[in-house]
Design an enzyme around this catalytic site. Structure first.
Site, PDB file in Angstrom:
ATOM      1  N   GLU A 177       0.934   1.039  -3.963  1.00  0.00           N
ATOM      2  CA  GLU A 177       1.938   0.873  -2.675  1.00  0.00           C
ATOM      3  C   GLU A 177       2.788  -0.278  -3.327  1.00  0.00           C
ATOM      4  O   GLU A 177       4.086  -0.399  -2.836  1.00  0.00           O
ATOM      5  CB  GLU A 177       1.408   0.988  -1.429  1.00  0.00           C
TER       6      GLU A 177
ATOM      7  N   LYS B 232       7.446  10.884   6.039  1.00  0.00           N
ATOM      8  CA  LYS B 232       7.288  10.589   7.488  1.00  0.00           C
ATOM      9  C   LYS B 232       8.266  11.373   8.513  1.00  0.00           C
ATOM     10  O   LYS B 232       7.897  12.083   9.348  1.00  0.00           O
ATOM     11  CB  LYS B 232       6.989   9.274   7.759  1.00  0.00           C
TER      12      LYS B 232
ATOM     13  N   LYS C  46      -0.809  -1.940  12.256  1.00  0.00           N
ATOM     14  CA  LYS C  46       0.117  -2.976  12.594  1.00  0.00           C
ATOM     15  C   LYS C  46       1.049  -2.792  13.161  1.00  0.00           C
ATOM     16  O   LYS C  46       1.592  -3.448  14.181  1.00  0.00           O
ATOM     17  CB  LYS C  46       0.421  -3.200  10.991  1.00  0.00           C
TER      18      LYS C  46
ATOM     19  N   GLY D  71       0.372  -4.447   5.207  1.00  0.00           N
ATOM     20  CA  GLY D  71      -0.706  -3.537   5.714  1.00  0.00           C
ATOM     21  C   GLY D  71      -1.778  -3.558   4.851  1.00  0.00           C
ATOM     22  O   GLY D  71      -3.033  -3.700   4.888  1.00  0.00           O
ATOM     23  N   ARG D  72      -1.428  -3.361   3.461  1.00  0.00           N
ATOM     24  CA  ARG D  72      -2.507  -3.450   2.111  1.00  0.00           C
ATOM     25  C   ARG D  72      -3.162  -4.788   2.017  1.00  0.00           C
ATOM     26  O   ARG D  72      -3.933  -4.766   1.224  1.00  0.00           O
ATOM     27  CB  ARG D  72      -1.938  -2.650   1.050  1.00  0.00           C
TER      28      ARG D  72
ATOM     29  N   HIS E  13     -20.596  10.940 -16.158  1.00  0.00           N
ATOM     30  CA  HIS E  13     -21.105  12.444 -16.061  1.00  0.00           C
ATOM     31  C   HIS E  13     -19.855  13.311 -15.795  1.00  0.00           C
ATOM     32  O   HIS E  13     -20.074  14.336 -15.310  1.00  0.00           O
ATOM     33  CB  HIS E  13     -22.242  12.833 -15.323  1.00  0.00           C
TER      34      HIS E  13
ATOM     35  N   GLU F 240      -0.331   9.431  12.740  1.00  0.00           N
ATOM     36  CA  GLU F 240      -1.752   9.556  12.331  1.00  0.00           C
ATOM     37  C   GLU F 240      -2.579   8.913  13.433  1.00  0.00           C
ATOM     38  O   GLU F 240      -3.476   9.510  13.989  1.00  0.00           O
ATOM     39  CB  GLU F 240      -2.332   9.392  10.981  1.00  0.00           C
TER      40      GLU F 240
END
Ligand code: F6P
Length: 559
Positions: free
Chosen positions: A369, A524, A211, A283-284, A400, A217
């Site tokens: 977030e 960051k 965005k 973003g999400r 399990h 990253e």
């Protein structure tokens, strides 16, 4: 919107809920026994989703009080404010309009926000993404040697990764033969190295999805990928060792998705090969924007439009359904009930559909977030606990691993079980339909969690008295069961929109801005400040606190 949020804890509904909670003894066995209509009465429908709320620790009165709470905190107004484009993301002064991304073409009345013709812009960008997806799928788009694309690598992180990868995994049966999408997110160089391992550079297309186009990253991985591409094409003799050839390679093997098209150009990607979206898409919440380009290529524009239609069906349900029938509103309110009145700290999401194996990870960003906040949208402290921890794994694997704690641990863990009726792979094991065995586990688990097993029932099995306590299941472990006919793009869109709106509803009750994410910023900034120390700058090392200095020194001694 800079209004003061209503403090939910001061409402009359909250006071009544508090008293109601004190008087309530959860008793799912008793409630079901006394009320044969409970399951029917507490089952709701949204789009294709059949949502059974009856195994929650609520009575009709609880739900009435929760609905009253929603009214008293002004949820109707907040829904309208979001859908109409008011700046409800106050700390960033932005509208919150992911719902506009899935409005159908020609929706009326047209949505105009801050002078932007939102509908027209959304449709134009969708058409651009669709045309590009068609070109890649048909083989019209080629790499430098003229070979068609076989592998798309999406480079992004957070919302620019989790949505696309989750949806790609979920919709694998809809992916065009001969096309594969891979995903790189982590700045750990291992991720890029493993993702491109074995790929043919001449048939690989990278999508840099960011965005902001400023995320460390993603930009680092994009540069690594560009270097990999050049080296591999050179080694294969597919390009000359010239700047022009390198530029051409980027033009044919890299596209971008961003709201910052100037930064895309600065990276060397032709803005003609970039797909945009807008700052009012968080973003999400961005899978259904151009961030979903990798998915649109994989499942095709028609499949992508089906996905959008699924989202939209739930948006319309949120907007127009009375709260007592409104599934995202009820599920959001139930989460509030568990967090604030029954002291739940976590919430499990357990898909009984292997294709949804990344759904819990996707939901972690969406929910945590959004609602992991300690201040309200006017800057004042929250007045009660907020965002719970979301987690989960597909059934039956989780059975399990961690279900033991859900069944018999000391903590209350509300859980959502999700399954589809028709499997993508109807396999048989001899006479047994394996999907039916699978679903039997879903039904058995929700039953065991709700109704448990009493000491007398354990004794009736002939269990030795000293072992009886260990084999008792207390029951009253709340679950919501969500079922759909099959996992189509539309159903996936419905599921995602459902959880988007659940998250929103919780945020409104708590008075928080569910659409900013300042909590990710400090780390960051510090990472950039610490980086010189990690590389050995003595002054920078000395400037660290003793613990951080010790860790850096350990690294430097052992690298
Ligand atoms: O983690 C913070 C965050 O800003 C997320 O909200 C976002 O989805 C992610 O980083 C990636 O951001 P971008 O798409 O700008 O690279």
């Amino acid at each position: 919107m800079t209004t003061t949020p209503t403090d939910a804890t001061t409402t009359s509904a909250w006071k009544d809920l508090t008293a109601h909670r004190s008087a309530l003894t959860p008793d799912l066995r008793g409630w079901f026994a006394a009320d044969p209509e409970r399951a029917t009465r507490l089952t709701r429908t949204v789009g294709d989703l059949h949502v059974d709320l009856s195994k929650n620790l609520v009575t009709d009165e609880t739900l009435e009080l929760l609905v009253r709470l929603a009214d008293e905190v002004g949820l109707p107004g907040r829904i309208e404010a979001m859908l109409s484009g008011e700046h409800i993301n106050v700390t960033e002064d932005r509208a919150v309009l992911h719902t506009a991304l899935r409005r159908p073409a020609g929706a009326s009345p047209a949505l105009q926000v801050d002078g932007q013709d939102v509908d027209a812009d959304v449709q134009a960008e969708l058409a651009k993404v669709s045309a590009f997806a068609d070109k890649v799928r048909s083989g019209e788009w080629t790499g430098v040697t003229g070979a068609r694309v076989a592998t798309v690598v999406n480079i992004g992180i957070g919302g620019s990764d989790l949505g696309p990868v989750m949806a790609y995994e979920a919709l694998k049966p809809y992916v065009q033969d001969g096309l594969e999408v891979r995903f790189v997110s982590n700045i750990d160089p291992t991720d890029l190295a493993e993702t491109v391992r074995g790929l043919d550079p001449t048939t690989t297309l990278f999508i840099v999805a960011s965005k902001t186009f400023g995320t460390l990253e993603t930009l680092t991985n994009a540069r690594l990928a560009r270097t990999w591409l050049w080296e591999q094409l050179l080694a294969a003799g597919a390009i000359e060792d010239t700047d022009e050839a390198r530029t051409q390679a980027v033009a044919q093997h890299f596209v971008a998705v961003s709201t910052a098209l100037d930064k895309v150009a600065a990276f060397g990607i032709d803005p003609a090969n970039a797909f945009g979206f807008w700052d009012w898409v968080g973003g999400r919440y961005s899978l259904d924007s151009a961030i979903g380009t990798s998915l649109a290529i994989a499942i095709g524009p028609d499949g992508f439009r089906d996905l959008l239609a699924g989202f939209h069906a739930v948006d319309e349900h949120l907007r127009s359904t009375p709260f007592a029938q409104n599934v995202p509103v009820l599920m959001g309110l139930l989460n509030v009930w568990y967090v604030n009145f029954l002291d739940a700290h976590t919430h499990a999401v357990l898909p009984y559909a292997q294709y949804l194996h990344r759904f819990p990870a996707y939901l972690q960003q969406l929910t945590m977030e959004s609602n992991g906040k300690s201040v309200r949208w006017d800057g004042t402290p929250v007045t009660t606990d907020t965002g719970e921890i979301f987690w989960g794994e597909p059934g039956t694997n989780g059975q399990h691993a961690f279900y033991q704690l859900i069944h018999q641990g000391t903590r209350l863990i509300p859980a959502d079980f999700i399954a589809v009726a028709t499997p993508a792979h109807p396999l048989r094991d001899g006479d047994a339909d394996v999907h039916e065995l699978f679903l039997s586990n879903f039904f058995a688990q929700t039953k065991a969690l709700a109704f448990g097993k009493t000491a007398d029932e354990v004794r009736a099995d002939g269990v030795a008295e000293e072992i009886v306590p260990a084999r008792v299941f207390p029951g009253n472990r709340p679950t919501t069961s969500i079922m759909a006919p099959s996992l189509t793009p539309s159903v996936l869109g419905q599921l995602i929109a459902l959880y988007e709106h659940i998250t929103f509803v919780q945020g409104v009750v708590w008075g928080i801005d569910s659409f900013d994410q300042w909590g990710v910023e400090l780390g960051k900034v510090l990472a950039m400040q610490i980086s010189p120390a990690v590389s050995g700058d003595a002054d920078a090392i000395a400037a660290q606190d003793p613990s951080t200095r010790g860790l850096i020194e350990y690294y430097r001694a052992h690298r």
